[in-house]
Design a protein around this motif. Structure first.
Motif, PDB file in Angstrom:
ATOM      1  N   THR A  60     -26.025 -92.040 -52.848  1.00  0.00           N
ATOM      2  CA  THR A  60     -25.230 -91.437 -53.926  1.00  0.00           C
ATOM      3  C   THR A  60     -24.918 -89.975 -53.634  1.00  0.00           C
ATOM      4  O   THR A  60     -23.784 -89.515 -53.797  1.00  0.00           O
ATOM      5  N   LEU A  61     -25.920 -89.239 -53.187  1.00  0.00           N
ATOM      6  CA  LEU A  61     -25.730 -87.807 -52.906  1.00  0.00           C
ATOM      7  C   LEU A  61     -24.761 -87.565 -51.753  1.00  0.00           C
ATOM      8  O   LEU A  61     -24.101 -86.520 -51.700  1.00  0.00           O
ATOM      9  N   LYS A  62     -24.643 -88.522 -50.832  1.00  0.00           N
ATOM     10  CA  LYS A  62     -23.794 -88.339 -49.653  1.00  0.00           C
ATOM     11  C   LYS A  62     -22.416 -88.980 -49.795  1.00  0.00           C
ATOM     12  O   LYS A  62     -21.591 -88.844 -48.896  1.00  0.00           O
ATOM     13  N   ASN A  63     -22.155 -89.653 -50.911  1.00  0.00           N
ATOM     14  CA  ASN A  63     -20.903 -90.401 -51.057  1.00  0.00           C
ATOM     15  C   ASN A  63     -19.752 -89.464 -51.447  1.00  0.00           C
ATOM     16  O   ASN A  63     -19.730 -88.923 -52.558  1.00  0.00           O
ATOM     17  N   PRO A  64     -18.740 -89.279 -50.570  1.00  0.00           N
ATOM     18  CA  PRO A  64     -17.642 -88.343 -50.872  1.00  0.00           C
ATOM     19  C   PRO A  64     -16.706 -88.846 -51.963  1.00  0.00           C
ATOM     20  O   PRO A  64     -15.829 -88.110 -52.401  1.00  0.00           O
ATOM     21  N   VAL A  65     -16.877 -90.084 -52.407  1.00  0.00           N
ATOM     22  CA  VAL A  65     -16.019 -90.595 -53.479  1.00  0.00           C
ATOM     23  C   VAL A  65     -16.196 -89.766 -54.747  1.00  0.00           C
ATOM     24  O   VAL A  65     -15.278 -89.649 -55.566  1.00  0.00           O
ATOM     25  N   TYR A  66     -17.378 -89.127 -54.896  1.00  0.00           N
ATOM     26  CA  TYR A  66     -17.660 -88.367 -56.113  1.00  0.00           C
ATOM     27  C   TYR A  66     -16.943 -87.026 -56.161  1.00  0.00           C
ATOM     28  O   TYR A  66     -16.957 -86.363 -57.193  1.00  0.00           O
ATOM     29  N   ILE A  67     -16.336 -86.591 -55.057  1.00  0.00           N
ATOM     30  CA  ILE A  67     -15.501 -85.390 -55.095  1.00  0.00           C
ATOM     31  C   ILE A  67     -14.030 -85.770 -54.914  1.00  0.00           C
ATOM     32  O   ILE A  67     -13.202 -84.958 -54.511  1.00  0.00           O
ATOM     33  N   GLY A  68     -13.717 -87.050 -55.196  1.00  0.00           N
ATOM     34  CA  GLY A  68     -12.323 -87.484 -55.175  1.00  0.00           C
ATOM     35  C   GLY A  68     -11.788 -87.833 -53.808  1.00  0.00           C
ATOM     36  O   GLY A  68     -10.577 -87.774 -53.583  1.00  0.00           O
ATOM     37  N   LYS A  69     -12.677 -88.217 -52.861  1.00  0.00           N
ATOM     38  CA  LYS A  69     -12.252 -88.551 -51.502  1.00  0.00           C
ATOM     39  C   LYS A  69     -12.454 -90.044 -51.235  1.00  0.00           C
ATOM     40  O   LYS A  69     -13.264 -90.704 -51.874  1.00  0.00           O
ATOM     41  N   VAL A  70     -11.693 -90.558 -50.263  1.00  0.00           N
ATOM     42  CA  VAL A  70     -11.934 -91.902 -49.738  1.00  0.00           C
ATOM     43  C   VAL A  70     -12.157 -91.778 -48.240  1.00  0.00           C
ATOM     44  O   VAL A  70     -11.556 -90.925 -47.569  1.00  0.00           O
ATOM     45  N   ILE A 120      -6.959 -91.107 -55.188  1.00  0.00           N
ATOM     46  CA  ILE A 120      -6.180 -91.037 -56.418  1.00  0.00           C
ATOM     47  C   ILE A 120      -7.081 -91.136 -57.650  1.00  0.00           C
ATOM     48  O   ILE A 120      -6.604 -91.045 -58.772  1.00  0.00           O
ATOM     49  N   HIS A 121      -8.399 -91.329 -57.433  1.00  0.00           N
ATOM     50  CA  HIS A 121      -9.320 -91.471 -58.557  1.00  0.00           C
ATOM     51  C   HIS A 121      -9.837 -90.099 -59.004  1.00  0.00           C
ATOM     52  O   HIS A 121      -9.717 -89.105 -58.281  1.00  0.00           O
ATOM     53  N   GLU A 122     -10.443 -90.063 -60.167  1.00  0.00           N
ATOM     54  CA  GLU A 122     -10.960 -88.824 -60.753  1.00  0.00           C
ATOM     55  C   GLU A 122     -12.337 -88.490 -60.160  1.00  0.00           C
ATOM     56  O   GLU A 122     -13.223 -89.341 -60.141  1.00  0.00           O
ATOM     57  N   PRO A 123     -12.540 -87.266 -59.664  1.00  0.00           N
ATOM     58  CA  PRO A 123     -13.868 -86.900 -59.136  1.00  0.00           C
ATOM     59  C   PRO A 123     -14.882 -86.717 -60.261  1.00  0.00           C
ATOM     60  O   PRO A 123     -14.509 -86.422 -61.406  1.00  0.00           O
ATOM     61  N   LEU A 124     -16.159 -86.862 -59.914  1.00  0.00           N
ATOM     62  CA  LEU A 124     -17.238 -86.692 -60.894  1.00  0.00           C
ATOM     63  C   LEU A 124     -18.036 -85.418 -60.660  1.00  0.00           C
ATOM     64  O   LEU A 124     -18.680 -84.915 -61.584  1.00  0.00           O
ATOM     65  N   ILE A 125     -18.011 -84.914 -59.421  1.00  0.00           N
ATOM     66  CA  ILE A 125     -18.855 -83.787 -59.028  1.00  0.00           C
ATOM     67  C   ILE A 125     -17.968 -82.698 -58.425  1.00  0.00           C
ATOM     68  O   ILE A 125     -16.997 -83.000 -57.718  1.00  0.00           O
TER      69      ILE A 125
END
Length: 484
Positions: free
Chosen positions: A230-240, A250-255
């Motif tokens: 979870t801590l290393k997943n770039p999806v949480y800053i809006g990346k794929v 295109i998704h909304e970042p969480l962090i």
């Protein structure tokens, strides 16, 4: 002489119907289970075949034979319960040429069972039918490869446009109905933010996993790997992630990006210092470098039986051959004991926590002293070493000098060039963490709390967020801050 298979009289007109459909085929091409079964039953009625069983593999790919329905069909053939296996189309049996031919030769014909494909209008009771099966199997495999290629191209196109392409949404998101695009799940998103907050406050991954298991036992299976992923997943800053390349999603970042970078910097530092800093009595192990030869420094007793310790350069102590950088290091005279040197660094960090003007002064002084471009300096020196090497080799080639006269010099040039290349690579790949003054002050305050709590893992994690390295040359101490 090969023994002929004995076919029971009562199975001469019995057949098995085999039906396979994948979810995509049923949705897009109309290969539904009901449609296939209806057509096969009509065929059997017209031909006078009695149906023994109908074997169905719904939602299975034809890429392999690891399917329950085809396995039951094979059992019926091997037990000689049937005389024929009938499918709607050849690719329902398999999309692999190899698997099709194995089924044909080693299962059906070996057990005296014919194979009929209704749409292609052939059966294996004739030599022509057997030949056609081999040809069509090749085309079935070709179509499978084409499907795989089209799928890969579609995946790459989606990633390039910022669409998420996983089969399961990551924690904190759900799929938008009818697509694989992500939408925020408010409940799970709060859990993700809590994980980052706990980790950045100094809580260990083990403790976070235990806390998540207590509070949210039904959300996920919580363990260290889950927290770290979870801590290393770039999806949480809006990346794929597109094969190692991060693209804007295109998704909304969480962090926020700064919190994500901080968390991953802690993970990197923890990994590097796990075997030395966290188990060491030394606060500065892994941070100290000799200002003369560049080797690391480590704590050693001043004399046998004497309780005080000093940080000593490996080139001077010579306790590890791999860590020695020079045979003539002069950094032997610094007056600080281990406790005194560590206290100097602690006092500097305390200033950061108490005085915002001091932070500005540190940044301003570091900017003035820093070289314009470290990479350029590295490259200039490497080019100079290459010129010296070429000059020595040219002298040898024209016979002006013997090889044994230049071998030692060539080895020295090579060693320096390799060291510079490694240093340049480290400089280029080092994580760039930009912190504002409040963030710096908060981490400096957290360091003091960690120091007072006596938690070495937490203390080492925080100090490495603030300090990149410390260079000691005799009485001079130079702190390289991560935020400068």
């Amino acid at each position: 002489m090969k023994k002929e298979k004995v076919i029971p009289i009562d199975s001469l007109d019995l057949v098995d119907l085999y039906i396979r459909v994948s979810t995509t085929e049923q949705a897009l091409e109309g290969y539904s289970v009901a449609e296939q079964e209806h057509r096969l039953r009509q065929y059997c009625a017209a031909m006078g075949h009695r149906i023994h069983k109908v074997h169905i593999d719904a939602g299975f790919s034809g890429a392999s034979l690891d399917r329950p329905g085809i396995k039951e069909t094979i059992k019926d053939v091997q037990k000689h319960l049937i005389r024929r296996v009938i499918v709607w189309k050849l690719d329902r049996l398999s999309r692999s040429q190899k698997d099709t031919l194995i089924m044909l030769e080693d299962v059906f014909l070996e057990n005296g069972c014919d194979f009929i494909s209704m749409m292609e209008s052939f059966d294996t009771s004739t030599s022509f039918g057997r030949a056609i099966v081999g040809i069509l199997a090749a085309f079935a495999q070709l179509e499978r490869e084409n499907i795989k290629e089209r799928t890969m191209m579609g995946r790459q196109a989606r990633l390039a446009k910022g669409h998420y392409n996983g089969s399961r949404p990551p924690l904190g998101y759900s799929f938008i109905p009818g697509s694989n695009d992500l939408q925020v799940d408010p409940y799970q998103a709060a859990i993700v933010r809590e994980i980052f907050k706990l980790f950045l406050s100094g809580i260990s991954i083990n403790a976070i996993a235990r806390k998540m298991e207590e509070k949210y036992p039904t959300v996920r299976t919580w363990n260290n790997t889950m927290i770290r992923r979870t801590l290393k997943n770039p999806v949480y800053i809006g990346k794929v992630n597109d094969n190692g390349i991060l693209r804007d999603g295109i998704h909304e970042p969480l962090i926020s990006e700064i919190d994500f970078q901080m968390a991953n910097a802690i993970l990197v530092h923890n990994s590097k210092i796990k075997k030395q800093s966290c188990r060491s009595r030394s606060l500065l192990t892994g941070l100290l470098y000799c200002g003369d030869c560049g080797a690391r420094m480590h704590p050693r007793r001043i004399a046998r039986g004497y309780p005080l310790r000093r940080y000593v350069c490996y080139s001077v102590s010579r306790t590890s051959k791999s860590m020695i950088k020079s045979d003539h290091c002069t950094n032997r005279l610094h007056p600080y004991t281990q406790e005194e040197l560590e206290q100097i660094i602690i006092d500097e960090i305390k200033k950061l926590a108490a005085d915002e003007d001091y932070i500005s002064e540190v940044i301003r002084n570091s900017s003035a002293e820093a070289p314009a471009d470290d990479t350029e300096l590295f490259q200039e020196r490497i080019e100079e070493l290459n010129r010296q090497t070429d000059k020595l080799l040219n002298l040898y080639q024209i016979g002006a000098i013997e090889l044994d006269q230049i071998q030692e010099r060539l080895a020295a040039l090579k060693q320096e060039r390799e060291s510079l290349t490694a240093a340049m690579k480290e400089s280029q790949t080092k994580t760039d963490i930009n912190m504002d003054h409040l963030k710096i002050m908060s981490y400096a305050s957290a360091f003091q709390v960690a120091l007072e709590s006596g938690d070495p893992e937490y203390t080492n994690s925080i100090i490495r967020l603030l300090i990149d390295k410390i260079v000691v040359l005799n009485e001079d101490i130079e702190i390289h801050w991560t935020f400068c």
